[in-house]
Design a protein around this motif. Sequence first.
Motif, PDB file in Angstrom:
ATOM      1  N   THR A   7       6.969   5.406  10.908  1.00 17.21           N
ATOM      2  CA  THR A   7       7.831   4.914   9.838  1.00 17.21           C
ATOM      3  C   THR A   7       7.007   4.139   8.814  1.00 17.21           C
ATOM      4  OG1 THR A   7       9.710   4.759  11.347  1.00 17.21           O
ATOM      5  CG2 THR A   7       9.843   3.486   9.315  1.00 17.21           C
ATOM      6  N   ALA A   8       6.097   3.296   9.290  1.00 14.59           N
ATOM      7  CA  ALA A   8       5.256   2.511   8.380  1.00 14.59           C
ATOM      8  C   ALA A   8       4.416   3.427   7.491  1.00 14.59           C
ATOM      9  CB  ALA A   8       4.363   1.578   9.182  1.00 14.59           C
ATOM     10  N   MET A   9       3.871   4.494   8.089  1.00 12.25           N
ATOM     11  CA  MET A   9       3.045   5.422   7.321  1.00 12.25           C
ATOM     12  C   MET A   9       3.887   6.149   6.276  1.00 12.25           C
ATOM     13  SD  MET A   9       2.231   8.859   6.986  1.00 12.25           S
ATOM     14  CE  MET A   9       0.832   9.704   6.263  1.00 12.25           C
ATOM     15  N   ASN A  10       5.035   6.663   6.683  1.00 16.69           N
ATOM     16  CA  ASN A  10       5.865   7.433   5.773  1.00 16.69           C
ATOM     17  C   ASN A  10       6.452   6.591   4.651  1.00 16.69           C
ATOM     18  OD1 ASN A  10       5.550   9.982   7.019  1.00 16.69           O
ATOM     19  ND2 ASN A  10       7.057   9.435   8.587  1.00 16.69           N
ATOM     20  N   LEU A  68       0.275  -3.213   6.164  1.00 15.33           N
ATOM     21  CA  LEU A  68       0.417  -4.169   7.261  1.00 15.33           C
ATOM     22  C   LEU A  68      -0.849  -5.010   7.326  1.00 15.33           C
ATOM     23  CD1 LEU A  68       2.520  -1.901   8.022  1.00 15.33           C
ATOM     24  CD2 LEU A  68       2.063  -2.482  10.419  1.00 15.33           C
ATOM     25  N   ARG A  69      -0.673  -6.329   7.297  1.00  7.62           N
ATOM     26  CA  ARG A  69      -1.818  -7.234   7.415  1.00  7.62           C
ATOM     27  C   ARG A  69      -1.513  -8.259   8.494  1.00  7.62           C
ATOM     28  NH1 ARG A  69      -3.992  -9.646   2.000  1.00  7.62           N
ATOM     29  NH2 ARG A  69      -5.732 -10.089   3.402  1.00  7.62           N
ATOM     30  N   MET A  70      -2.547  -8.653   9.219  1.00  4.98           N
ATOM     31  CA  MET A  70      -2.347  -9.551  10.351  1.00  4.98           C
ATOM     32  C   MET A  70      -3.673 -10.180  10.736  1.00  4.98           C
ATOM     33  SD  MET A  70      -1.890  -6.266  12.816  1.00  4.98           S
ATOM     34  CE  MET A  70      -1.537  -5.305  11.330  1.00  4.98           C
ATOM     35  N   ASN A  71      -3.618 -11.326  11.362  1.00  5.76           N
ATOM     36  CA  ASN A  71      -4.809 -11.962  11.947  1.00  5.76           C
ATOM     37  C   ASN A  71      -4.403 -13.299  12.531  1.00  5.76           C
ATOM     38  OD1 ASN A  71      -7.457 -12.286  12.734  1.00  5.76           O
ATOM     39  ND2 ASN A  71      -8.255 -12.746  10.707  1.00  5.76           N
ATOM     40  N   LYS A  80      10.059   0.622   0.626  1.00  3.77           N
ATOM     41  CA  LYS A  80       8.918   1.534   0.600  1.00  3.77           C
ATOM     42  C   LYS A  80       7.820   0.951  -0.299  1.00  3.77           C
ATOM     43  CE  LYS A  80      11.661   5.077  -0.358  1.00  3.77           C
ATOM     44  NZ  LYS A  80      12.148   6.464  -0.639  1.00  3.77           N
ATOM     45  N   GLY A  81       6.594   1.067   0.151  1.00  2.13           N
ATOM     46  CA  GLY A  81       5.475   0.507  -0.590  1.00  2.13           C
ATOM     47  C   GLY A  81       5.340  -0.995  -0.467  1.00  2.13           C
ATOM     48  N   GLY A  82       6.132  -1.594   0.427  1.00  2.75           N
ATOM     49  CA  GLY A  82       6.115  -3.044   0.583  1.00  2.75           C
ATOM     50  C   GLY A  82       5.049  -3.523   1.549  1.00  2.75           C
TER      51      GLY A  82
END
Length: 383
Positions: free
Chosen positions: A312-315, A320-323, A291-293
């Motif tokens: 799940t990601a929100m909770n 999340l980072r991407m490009n 959590k918080g990762g």
Amino acid sequence: MRALTYQGPYRVEVENKPDPRIEHPQDVILKVTRAAICGSDLHLLHGLVPDTRVGCTFGHEFTGEVVETGREVSQLKKGDRVVVPFNISCGTCFYCQRGLTGNCENSNPASDVASGVFGYSHTTGGFDGGQAEYVRVPFADVGPMKIPDDMDDESVLFLSDIFPTGYQGAEMGEIKGGETVVVFGAGPVGLFTMKSAWLMGAGRVVAVDHVPERLAFAAHYAKVETVNFKEVDDVVLHLKDMFDGRGPDVCVDAVGMEAEGSRAHRVLGLGLKMEAGAPTVLTWCINTVRKGGNVSIVGVYGPPWNFIPIGTAMNKGLTLRMNQCNVRRYMPRLLEHIRSGRVDAKAIITHRFSLEQAPEAYHLFAQKRDGCIKCVLAPHGHA
């Protein structure tokens, strides 16, 4: 010239094509000295990328020697050896001015997503790639970087894509020192992500894959712990248990589409084209990380959409980072890592072929046979 050409799903051939020519005053023509086959090329080979046209030439990782320059080119001259970023960037648009060369809006004006890319279908501009004897390089004063005289082409070849991509994957995980990191995918990008995580001060790095030879290579080359997801009952629970039941600080998706997963995912993603590649690994990342990762995504996906557990990601409060990688911004720094010996980039090359052997090389790479990690082509003579 001789060039690899796409003939339809699962079929490539080497045949004669017209020599490239200067089409714009900022172009150069390169005599290609080395060209690599990338995992992303397999997406094209397997017919997963829209508008991949018969006759096009793949290849977005290459080095070459300048043989002709457009009249407005000022930074390069005939005879210069260069390594070329896979993304084509103008250097002046809104995104290029902010260092986001992977999002250049002038090299691929038909798209509001990626920049132009060498050898990657008409969705990224329709530019022929470098798996050929010669290639045209637009905006030549912006992207290509001169190869130092004391370094050979293969030492810097992977500055074109996979080393910067792996480095950006680790950087987007915000590794500052001591963090625990799980990298899904022990292919070339995953290997450079692992090496980069150590450069940034990671405290522990684990590689996840299912090909024993790749996991063994990762353990030796990147000095990481390994997990074969086919040898555990539940890879998410197994990984969480490795990190005190919470999970690691960072998970990196270095796989993208074609990830092995449930039959439903494979049918939707690869069969019916309803998913742009089964998002199995991305789901594992979201479920595994603490959590918080941070979840960093450098594996390639495409349109139209995917089934992703965003709730799940929100909770869990994840970032999340991407490009697509902004290759040019990293090249000088990573060149110094190679020159200093901190990273032996060409050590991941396991197979070398002549250009005429390219179809054989594609087959071997796609099947992950013979311990294959990375294939390199020598378009002029034997490798």
